[in-house]
Design a protein around this motif. Sequence first.
Motif, PDB file in Angstrom:
ATOM      1  N   ARG A   1      37.776  43.816  48.859  1.00 18.33           N
ATOM      2  CA  ARG A   1      36.770  43.439  47.866  1.00 18.33           C
ATOM      3  C   ARG A   1      37.268  43.773  46.459  1.00 18.33           C
TER       4      ARG A   1
ATOM      5  N   ASP B   1      34.976  42.936  38.768  1.00 19.54           N
ATOM      6  CA  ASP B   1      33.800  42.076  38.808  1.00 19.54           C
ATOM      7  C   ASP B   1      33.169  41.963  37.417  1.00 19.54           C
TER       8      ASP B   1
ATOM      9  N   ASP C   1      34.875  37.664  44.958  1.00 16.49           N
ATOM     10  CA  ASP C   1      34.568  38.767  45.857  1.00 16.49           C
ATOM     11  C   ASP C   1      35.760  39.476  46.467  1.00 16.49           C
ATOM     12  N   HIS C   2      36.841  38.725  46.777  1.00 15.69           N
ATOM     13  CA  HIS C   2      37.958  39.280  47.537  1.00 15.69           C
ATOM     14  C   HIS C   2      39.302  38.827  46.983  1.00 15.69           C
TER      15      HIS C   2
END
Length: 180
Positions: free
Chosen positions: A97, A103, A80-81
């Motif tokens: 993010r 992702d 996520d980060h």
Amino acid sequence: MKATGIVRRIDDLGRVVIPKEIRRTMRIREGDPLEIYTDSEGEVIFKKYSPVGELAPFASQYADVLSRGTPLAVLICDRDHCIAAAGIPKKEVLERRVSPALDEYMEERLSHVAKPGDGKRITPLEGIGRTAAVIMPIISMGDVTGAVCLLTPETGAVPSEADVKLAQVAAAFLGKQMEE
């Protein structure tokens, strides 16, 4: 804590459904581990668990050492980060993010190496202008838990074979650390 106005009942097996809108916003996927906390006021709190996040102090040191072996800035991200960075001002990238593009690379277990003239520009984090020269997923016990990214330098130079190998070794090493 932000109220959503959504109410769910617990079923006879003790399960509760986290609404789709919240799962999408918080990027919670099927099979993601969640930590469960309680507080003194009777609140039950679900928090996404990040095995890479547990290694944040170690990952930060690893990123610093890795940046000495490459002229490229280093990012280490969980799903996520960004949790660690070197060769770039940390305040610009830490806790940002990951981008939908990064992702997707992690979800598909894809690596990326920038090549001259390929035109593929992948921004690894939301809100930064730098693109990824190298992306290597971190895999632990068969699951993707994050990625090691080396950023394209201002000059636009492509990564060397040594840079790619460093990122591969870093991702493999961090994956192994989470297994122990």
